[in-house]
Design a protein around this motif. Structure first.
Motif, PDB file in Angstrom:
ATOM      1  N   MET A   1       0.811  -1.192   0.000  1.00 16.34           N
ATOM      2  CA  MET A   1       0.000   0.000   0.000  1.00 16.34           C
ATOM      3  C   MET A   1       0.857   1.259   0.000  1.00 16.34           C
ATOM      4  O   MET A   1       0.467   2.240  -0.581  1.00 16.34           O
ATOM      5  N   SER A   2       1.927   1.217   0.664  1.00 14.33           N
ATOM      6  CA  SER A   2       2.801   2.369   0.767  1.00 14.33           C
ATOM      7  C   SER A   2       3.324   2.781  -0.606  1.00 14.33           C
ATOM      8  O   SER A   2       3.422   3.963  -0.892  1.00 14.33           O
ATOM      9  N   ALA A   3       3.642   1.806  -1.432  1.00 12.14           N
ATOM     10  CA  ALA A   3       4.140   2.103  -2.780  1.00 12.14           C
ATOM     11  C   ALA A   3       3.046   2.762  -3.609  1.00 12.14           C
ATOM     12  O   ALA A   3       3.317   3.671  -4.396  1.00 12.14           O
ATOM     13  N   GLU A   4       1.811   2.320  -3.427  1.00 12.59           N
ATOM     14  CA  GLU A   4       0.694   2.931  -4.179  1.00 12.59           C
ATOM     15  C   GLU A   4       0.491   4.371  -3.751  1.00 12.59           C
ATOM     16  O   GLU A   4       0.230   5.246  -4.587  1.00 12.59           O
ATOM     17  N   LYS A   5       0.595   4.645  -2.463  1.00 13.48           N
ATOM     18  CA  LYS A   5       0.448   6.019  -1.970  1.00 13.48           C
ATOM     19  C   LYS A   5       1.541   6.912  -2.537  1.00 13.48           C
ATOM     20  O   LYS A   5       1.295   8.046  -2.929  1.00 13.48           O
ATOM     21  N   ILE A   6       2.753   6.369  -2.570  1.00 13.14           N
ATOM     22  CA  ILE A   6       3.878   7.141  -3.114  1.00 13.14           C
ATOM     23  C   ILE A   6       3.661   7.411  -4.599  1.00 13.14           C
ATOM     24  O   ILE A   6       3.871   8.522  -5.080  1.00 13.14           O
ATOM     25  N   LYS A   8       0.766   7.488  -6.219  1.00 16.72           N
ATOM     26  CA  LYS A   8      -0.332   8.441  -6.373  1.00 16.72           C
ATOM     27  C   LYS A   8       0.120   9.858  -6.019  1.00 16.72           C
ATOM     28  O   LYS A   8      -0.234  10.824  -6.668  1.00 16.72           O
ATOM     29  N   GLY A   9       0.907   9.957  -4.975  1.00 16.94           N
ATOM     30  CA  GLY A   9       1.431  11.272  -4.577  1.00 16.94           C
ATOM     31  C   GLY A   9       2.335  11.857  -5.646  1.00 16.94           C
ATOM     32  O   GLY A   9       2.279  13.058  -5.943  1.00 16.94           O
ATOM     33  N   ALA A  10       3.175  11.012  -6.237  1.00 18.75           N
ATOM     34  CA  ALA A  10       4.073  11.487  -7.299  1.00 18.75           C
ATOM     35  C   ALA A  10       3.278  11.902  -8.527  1.00 18.75           C
ATOM     36  O   ALA A  10       3.576  12.925  -9.161  1.00 18.75           O
ATOM     37  N   LYS A  12       0.194  12.985  -8.552  1.00 15.78           N
ATOM     38  CA  LYS A  12      -0.502  14.235  -8.235  1.00 15.78           C
ATOM     39  C   LYS A  12       0.477  15.404  -8.278  1.00 15.78           C
ATOM     40  O   LYS A  12       0.157  16.473  -8.790  1.00 15.78           O
ATOM     41  N   ALA A  13       1.674  15.211  -7.745  1.00 18.99           N
ATOM     42  CA  ALA A  13       2.685  16.271  -7.761  1.00 18.99           C
ATOM     43  C   ALA A  13       3.069  16.627  -9.199  1.00 18.99           C
ATOM     44  O   ALA A  13       3.205  17.807  -9.545  1.00 18.99           O
ATOM     45  N   ALA A  14       3.217  15.610 -10.040  1.00 16.25           N
ATOM     46  CA  ALA A  14       3.551  15.864 -11.449  1.00 16.25           C
ATOM     47  C   ALA A  14       2.410  16.599 -12.144  1.00 16.25           C
ATOM     48  O   ALA A  14       2.640  17.525 -12.927  1.00 16.25           O
ATOM     49  N   SER A  15       1.187  16.207 -11.850  1.00 14.82           N
ATOM     50  CA  SER A  15       0.026  16.857 -12.445  1.00 14.82           C
ATOM     51  C   SER A  15      -0.064  18.317 -11.997  1.00 14.82           C
ATOM     52  O   SER A  15      -0.333  19.207 -12.793  1.00 14.82           O
ATOM     53  N   ASP A  16       0.168  18.554 -10.696  1.00 14.78           N
ATOM     54  CA  ASP A  16       0.149  19.924 -10.180  1.00 14.78           C
ATOM     55  C   ASP A  16       1.251  20.770 -10.808  1.00 14.78           C
ATOM     56  O   ASP A  16       1.046  21.933 -11.160  1.00 14.78           O
ATOM     57  N   ALA A  17       2.443  20.188 -10.940  1.00 19.72           N
ATOM     58  CA  ALA A  17       3.562  20.910 -11.557  1.00 19.72           C
ATOM     59  C   ALA A  17       3.242  21.237 -13.009  1.00 19.72           C
ATOM     60  O   ALA A  17       3.537  22.344 -13.488  1.00 19.72           O
TER      61      ALA A  17
END
Length: 93
Positions: A1-6, A8-10, A12-17
């Motif tokens: 699960m931790s890898a999926e969160k990472i 998804k976070g990456a 989202k960060a790429a999308s925001d950037a």
């Protein structure tokens, strides 16, 4: 699960950037258009109008100069016109 969160976070960060970069590029484009419309276009328009006016004045001056020369020596002008016409006619065949 931790890898999926990472992941998804990456993502989202790429999308925001990506969104931020597009917004900044759009703002820069708008600033550039505003600058061009306020400063460059009027200067170029004024320079073009000045060049057209100068060319028009020069053409009018040359026309008056030719009129003066033709009226001062009409026979010479007719002779020159005849010779030029003859030469151009021969060259066009």
């Amino acid at each position: 699960m931790s890898a999926e969160k990472i992941a998804k976070g990456a993502a989202k960060a790429a999308s925001d950037a990506n969104t931020n970069a597009r917004d900044e590029l759009e703002a820069l484009k708008n600033q550039l258009e505003e600058f061009l419309n306020k400063h460059v276009v009027p200067s170029v328009t004024d320079a073009a109008n000045s060049a057209v006016s100068s060319a028009r004045d020069m053409a009018q001056h040359q026309r008056k100069n030719v009129e003066t020369n033709v009226s001062a020596k009409p026979l010479l002008s007719i002779g020159i016109s005849a010779v030029v016409g003859f030469v151009l006619g021969r060259l066009s065949r």
